[in-house]
Design a protein around this motif. Structure first.
Motif, PDB file in Angstrom:
ATOM      1  N   GLU A  52       0.831  -1.205   0.000  1.00 34.72           N
ATOM      2  CA  GLU A  52       0.000   0.000   0.000  1.00 34.72           C
ATOM      3  C   GLU A  52       0.862   1.251   0.000  1.00 34.72           C
ATOM      4  O   GLU A  52       2.000   1.240   0.444  1.00 34.72           O
ATOM      5  CB  GLU A  52      -0.880   0.058   1.260  1.00 34.72           C
ATOM      6  N   ARG A  53       0.287   2.351  -0.458  1.00 38.64           N
ATOM      7  CA  ARG A  53       0.810   3.705  -0.357  1.00 38.64           C
ATOM      8  C   ARG A  53       2.248   3.877  -0.842  1.00 38.64           C
ATOM      9  O   ARG A  53       3.079   4.448  -0.143  1.00 38.64           O
ATOM     10  CB  ARG A  53       0.668   4.205   1.067  1.00 38.64           C
ATOM     11  N   PRO A  54       2.584   3.393  -2.032  1.00 37.30           N
ATOM     12  CA  PRO A  54       3.947   3.605  -2.529  1.00 37.30           C
ATOM     13  C   PRO A  54       4.209   5.086  -2.784  1.00 37.30           C
ATOM     14  O   PRO A  54       3.338   5.809  -3.283  1.00 37.30           O
ATOM     15  CB  PRO A  54       3.976   2.797  -3.826  1.00 37.30           C
ATOM     16  N   LYS A  55       5.408   5.523  -2.408  1.00 35.43           N
ATOM     17  CA  LYS A  55       5.856   6.906  -2.615  1.00 35.43           C
ATOM     18  C   LYS A  55       7.250   6.856  -3.215  1.00 35.43           C
ATOM     19  O   LYS A  55       8.080   6.065  -2.789  1.00 35.43           O
ATOM     20  CB  LYS A  55       5.933   7.673  -1.290  1.00 35.43           C
ATOM     21  N   VAL A  56       7.517   7.726  -4.183  1.00 30.96           N
ATOM     22  CA  VAL A  56       8.833   7.765  -4.823  1.00 30.96           C
ATOM     23  C   VAL A  56       9.439   9.146  -4.617  1.00 30.96           C
ATOM     24  O   VAL A  56       8.762  10.158  -4.802  1.00 30.96           O
ATOM     25  CB  VAL A  56       8.747   7.436  -6.328  1.00 30.96           C
ATOM     26  N   VAL A  57      10.699   9.164  -4.238  1.00 28.71           N
ATOM     27  CA  VAL A  57      11.438  10.408  -4.040  1.00 28.71           C
ATOM     28  C   VAL A  57      12.768  10.295  -4.781  1.00 28.71           C
ATOM     29  O   VAL A  57      13.356   9.209  -4.851  1.00 28.71           O
ATOM     30  CB  VAL A  57      11.627  10.707  -2.532  1.00 28.71           C
ATOM     31  N   TYR A  58      13.210  11.405  -5.364  1.00 33.39           N
ATOM     32  CA  TYR A  58      14.472  11.425  -6.111  1.00 33.39           C
ATOM     33  C   TYR A  58      15.588  11.893  -5.182  1.00 33.39           C
ATOM     34  O   TYR A  58      15.444  12.885  -4.466  1.00 33.39           O
ATOM     35  CB  TYR A  58      14.366  12.358  -7.310  1.00 33.39           C
ATOM     36  N   ASN A  59      16.708  11.182  -5.204  1.00 28.86           N
ATOM     37  CA  ASN A  59      17.874  11.559  -4.405  1.00 28.86           C
ATOM     38  C   ASN A  59      18.893  12.243  -5.310  1.00 28.86           C
ATOM     39  O   ASN A  59      19.474  11.595  -6.191  1.00 28.86           O
ATOM     40  CB  ASN A  59      18.477  10.326  -3.733  1.00 28.86           C
ATOM     41  N   TYR A  65      16.051   6.978  -7.892  1.00 26.57           N
ATOM     42  CA  TYR A  65      14.678   7.132  -7.432  1.00 26.57           C
ATOM     43  C   TYR A  65      14.460   6.063  -6.371  1.00 26.57           C
ATOM     44  O   TYR A  65      14.801   4.896  -6.574  1.00 26.57           O
ATOM     45  CB  TYR A  65      13.700   6.960  -8.590  1.00 26.57           C
ATOM     46  N   VAL A  66      13.917   6.465  -5.236  1.00 28.39           N
ATOM     47  CA  VAL A  66      13.733   5.542  -4.112  1.00 28.39           C
ATOM     48  C   VAL A  66      12.243   5.450  -3.796  1.00 28.39           C
ATOM     49  O   VAL A  66      11.579   6.466  -3.577  1.00 28.39           O
ATOM     50  CB  VAL A  66      14.519   6.012  -2.870  1.00 28.39           C
ATOM     51  N   ASP A  87      16.935   3.657 -11.452  1.00 24.55           N
ATOM     52  CA  ASP A  87      17.621   4.768 -12.112  1.00 24.55           C
ATOM     53  C   ASP A  87      16.633   5.687 -12.819  1.00 24.55           C
ATOM     54  O   ASP A  87      17.004   6.782 -13.256  1.00 24.55           O
ATOM     55  CB  ASP A  87      18.632   4.242 -13.141  1.00 24.55           C
ATOM     56  N   SER A  88      15.389   5.257 -12.940  1.00 26.13           N
ATOM     57  CA  SER A  88      14.371   6.006 -13.674  1.00 26.13           C
ATOM     58  C   SER A  88      13.061   5.981 -12.890  1.00 26.13           C
ATOM     59  O   SER A  88      12.743   4.966 -12.256  1.00 26.13           O
ATOM     60  CB  SER A  88      14.150   5.369 -15.052  1.00 26.13           C
ATOM     61  N   PRO A  89      12.265   7.039 -12.944  1.00 26.37           N
ATOM     62  CA  PRO A  89      10.966   6.987 -12.269  1.00 26.37           C
ATOM     63  C   PRO A  89      10.036   5.960 -12.911  1.00 26.37           C
ATOM     64  O   PRO A  89       9.075   5.520 -12.295  1.00 26.37           O
ATOM     65  CB  PRO A  89      10.415   8.410 -12.432  1.00 26.37           C
ATOM     66  N   MET A  90      10.342   5.555 -14.142  1.00 26.18           N
ATOM     67  CA  MET A  90       9.527   4.567 -14.837  1.00 26.18           C
ATOM     68  C   MET A  90      10.081   3.156 -14.698  1.00 26.18           C
ATOM     69  O   MET A  90       9.686   2.255 -15.432  1.00 26.18           O
ATOM     70  CB  MET A  90       9.361   4.960 -16.297  1.00 26.18           C
TER      71      MET A  90
END
Length: 164
Positions: A52-59, A65-66, A87-90
């Motif tokens: 549930e509730r996946p969140k992506v943040v760029y470092n 992308y984490v 390495d990519s948001p996709m």
């Protein structure tokens, strides 16, 4: 989250999908960026578990992308967070691990810059913890806020130098 309904009322983990938009009105499905696990019953992403509730943040420092997400078993007793990177948001995202932060249950969560904010103690308090420099883990310090105040589906934003 891309999912299929299971017979017992749970939603099977198929994976996490990514959508993109140039205007926030029209959206394009970029496909599944983190796939569920079909065969390994002990894997956190096995289809019988809960994601549930996946969140992506760029470092900026690592260029990665984490993804942080809530991982649970079908009975909601695992109550953990998990981390994946790409390495990519996709995607594709590579699953790293799950754990209970600071030995507390972890349910609803959000990410704000380099901070993880999550509900705990039956959603009756919030915990705020700073992420490590690479965003792959949490630091040791944790603050409890809004104790004995039930919260779900939390979000954080800043307006005129005040965080809400």
């Amino acid at each position: 989250m891309h999912a299929q309904e299971a017979q017992h009322g749970q939603v099977d983990i198929v994976g996490v999908s990514c959508y993109s938009s140039n205007d926030l009105l029209s959206w394009r499905n970029e496909g599944v960026v983190l796939h569920g696990e079909e065969n390994n019953l002990s894997h956190d992403l096995h289809k019988s578990n809960v994601l549930e509730r996946p969140k992506v943040v760029y470092n900026n420092r690592t260029g990665k992308y984490v993804m942080w997400m809530h991982i649970d078993d079908a009975n909601y007793t695992k109550s953990s967070i998990s981390v994946a990177t790409s390495d990519s948001p996709m995607g594709p995202f590579t699953y790293l691990y799950s754990k209970r932060p600071h030995n507390y249950e972890r349910r609803d969560m959000t990410i704000f810059k380099a901070y993880l904010i999550y509900s705990s103690k039956g959603n009756n308090e919030l915990h705020i913890v700073q992420l490590t420099d690479d965003y792959l883990d949490m630091t040791d310090g944790m603050r409890r806020i809004l104790v004995a105040r039930y919260r779900e589906a939390l979000a954080l934003f800043k307006f005129r130098d005040i965080y809400y």
